[in-house]
Design an enzyme around this catalytic site. Structure first.
Site, PDB file in Angstrom:
ATOM      1  N   LEU A   2       2.567  -8.196  -1.382  1.00 28.70           N
ATOM      2  CA  LEU A   2       1.930  -6.768  -1.859  1.00 28.70           C
ATOM      3  C   LEU A   2       2.586  -5.708  -1.020  1.00 28.70           C
ATOM      4  O   LEU A   2       2.692  -5.587   0.204  1.00 28.70           O
ATOM      5  CB  LEU A   2       0.683  -6.727  -1.721  1.00 28.70           C
ATOM      6  N   SER A   3       3.252  -4.692  -1.662  1.00 27.05           N
ATOM      7  CA  SER A   3       3.900  -3.445  -0.999  1.00 27.05           C
ATOM      8  C   SER A   3       3.697  -2.278  -1.928  1.00 27.05           C
ATOM      9  O   SER A   3       3.850  -2.622  -3.198  1.00 27.05           O
ATOM     10  CB  SER A   3       5.279  -3.804  -0.706  1.00 27.05           C
ATOM     11  N   HIS A  35      -3.838  -3.351   1.970  1.00 26.26           N
ATOM     12  CA  HIS A  35      -4.744  -2.251   2.484  1.00 26.26           C
ATOM     13  C   HIS A  35      -6.114  -2.874   2.734  1.00 26.26           C
ATOM     14  O   HIS A  35      -6.736  -2.593   3.518  1.00 26.26           O
ATOM     15  CB  HIS A  35      -4.353  -1.125   1.967  1.00 26.26           C
ATOM     16  N   VAL A  75      -1.041 -10.159   2.144  1.00 27.96           N
ATOM     17  CA  VAL A  75      -1.453 -10.652   1.045  1.00 27.96           C
ATOM     18  C   VAL A  75      -0.546 -10.772  -0.084  1.00 27.96           C
ATOM     19  O   VAL A  75       0.512  -9.798  -0.105  1.00 27.96           O
ATOM     20  CB  VAL A  75      -2.484  -9.560   0.566  1.00 27.96           C
ATOM     21  N   MET A  93       0.068   4.667   4.315  1.00 27.93           N
ATOM     22  CA  MET A  93       0.943   6.031   3.742  1.00 27.93           C
ATOM     23  C   MET A  93       0.247   5.975   2.449  1.00 27.93           C
ATOM     24  O   MET A  93       1.042   6.399   1.397  1.00 27.93           O
ATOM     25  CB  MET A  93       2.302   5.603   3.809  1.00 27.93           C
ATOM     26  N   GLY A  94      -0.927   5.450   1.890  1.00 27.65           N
ATOM     27  CA  GLY A  94      -1.465   5.625   0.697  1.00 27.65           C
ATOM     28  C   GLY A  94      -0.825   4.592   0.013  1.00 27.65           C
ATOM     29  O   GLY A  94      -0.324   3.477   0.215  1.00 27.65           O
TER      30      GLY A  94
HETATM   31  O1  PAF Z   1       2.979   0.762   7.546  1.00 30.13           O
HETATM   32  C1  PAF Z   1       2.622   1.963   7.287  1.00 30.13           C
HETATM   33  O2  PAF Z   1       2.076   2.173   6.349  1.00 30.13           O
HETATM   34  C2  PAF Z   1       3.205   3.107   8.136  1.00 30.13           C
HETATM   35  O3  PAF Z   1       4.481   2.565   8.678  1.00 30.13           O
HETATM   36  C3  PAF Z   1       2.124   3.380   9.169  1.00 30.13           C
HETATM   37  C4  PAF Z   1       1.956   2.401  10.339  1.00 30.13           C
HETATM   38  C5  PAF Z   1       0.852   3.952   8.501  1.00 30.13           C
HETATM   39  C6  PAF Z   1       2.767   4.546   9.987  1.00 30.13           C
HETATM   40  O4  PAF Z   1       3.326   5.697   9.136  1.00 30.13           O
END
Ligand code: PAF
Length: 284
Positions: A184-185, A37, A176, A30-31
């Site tokens: 991390l979030s 990520h 991570v 979700m960016g």
């Molecule tokens: O974990 C996430 O960022 C979201 O839940 C996902 C898997 C991209 C679905 O929108």
């Protein structure tokens, strides 16, 4: 790196990629991309011929409108991160294209989706399962990479792939953590300085739970200890503390090798989740 903004363009690109015989690794996001990520992208890069990242803040998985509206959307920084990680294609559609007028189909997971996040955030996993299915259809990946921080989401996605025969290999990637162990979030950026310091207590408390499990305590003792310690964290409000089997997500009375402690706690206005294998490697 190519940027694809419509489901039709993404589908067309995927069809020609499939025709070329190249394997595809997919990282749905979700960016507001961070090192967590980037770890997913790096592993996808190592394991697959091409890597696709989606960046889409999915409205159907938010059960609080304010959370959706304030979710960070740093588009150009995110694209720079993808480029630096060697991503081949970024899929970044709008909500209007993913859910056009008249959109009327949802995927409704049960089973592993019912407890914890599913109970606290009604409709959340229907939104996740629906968008993951749509993204898999557009990207047609061989492998998809999900972080273990969202431990229940990972279980829901594995169940979804199995139950709907989606034919995607789901790869879990370790959480991570920041310098003090906080997972991390993208939501961490919303913590004030004081709240961020308070949130740094969470990994210490998870480590205490691991020590208790190693000492042979029952789940109820561990849950009581963790709940009390979390309530003492400044600005906190505990949502849930539970010990479950890592596969079925059923609660367990006596911690075993597959048991996972999962927590959800508000620190100020920010809801944080984390989990730890109770008898696995110590967290800190
Ligand atoms: O974990 C996430 O960022 C979201 O839940 C996902 C898997 C991209 C679905 O929108």
């Amino acid at each position: 790196m190519i940027l694809l903004r419509t489901p039709d363009d993404m589908l067309a690109w995927s069809k020609s990629r499939q025709a070329s015989g190249k394997s595809c690794g997919f990282v749905p996001t979700m960016g507001a991309l961070h090192d967590g990520h980037m770890a997913l992208m790096r592993i996808a890069r190592e394991q697959c011929d091409v890597v696709v990242v989606s960046i889409f803040v999915n409205p159907t998985q938010f059960n609080q409108p304010a959370d959706f509206e304030t979710y960070p959307r740093p588009e150009s920084e995110d694209l720079a991160v993808c480029k630096a990680c060697g991503v081949d294609a970024v899929f970044m559609p709008t909500a209007e294209l993913m859910y056009p007028n008249g959109y009327a189909t949802m995927v409704l997971p049960e089973g592993v989706a019912d407890s914890m996040e599913g109970a606290s955030r009604p409709g959340h996993f229907a939104g996740v399962a629906t968008i993951v299915t749509k993204l898999f259809n557009c990207v047609a990946p061989d492998r998809a990479y999900f972080g273990e921080k969202d431990f229940q989401q990972l279980a829901v996605v594995k169940q979804l792939v199995r139950d709907l025969n989606l034919g995607v290999h789901v790869i879990p990637v370790s959480t991570v953590r920041d310098h003090d162990g906080l997972a991390l979030s993208s939501r961490n950026a919303r913590l004030s300085e004081k709240e961020r310091v308070a949130a740094g207590m969470l990994p210490t408390i998870l480590t205490e739970a691991q020590a208790m499990a190693r000492d042979g305590h029952q789940s109820s003792d561990v849950v009581t200890h963790v709940s009390t310690r979390l309530r003492d964290v400044a600005y906190s409000r505990v949502d849930y503390v539970t010990i479950v089997d890592g596969d079925s997500l059923a609660t367990v009375d006596t911690p075993g090798t597959k048991s996972v402690l999962a927590i959800a706690v508000w620190v100020g206005d920010v809801r944080l989740i984390d989990n730890v294998s109770l008898l696995g490697e110590p967290l800190l």
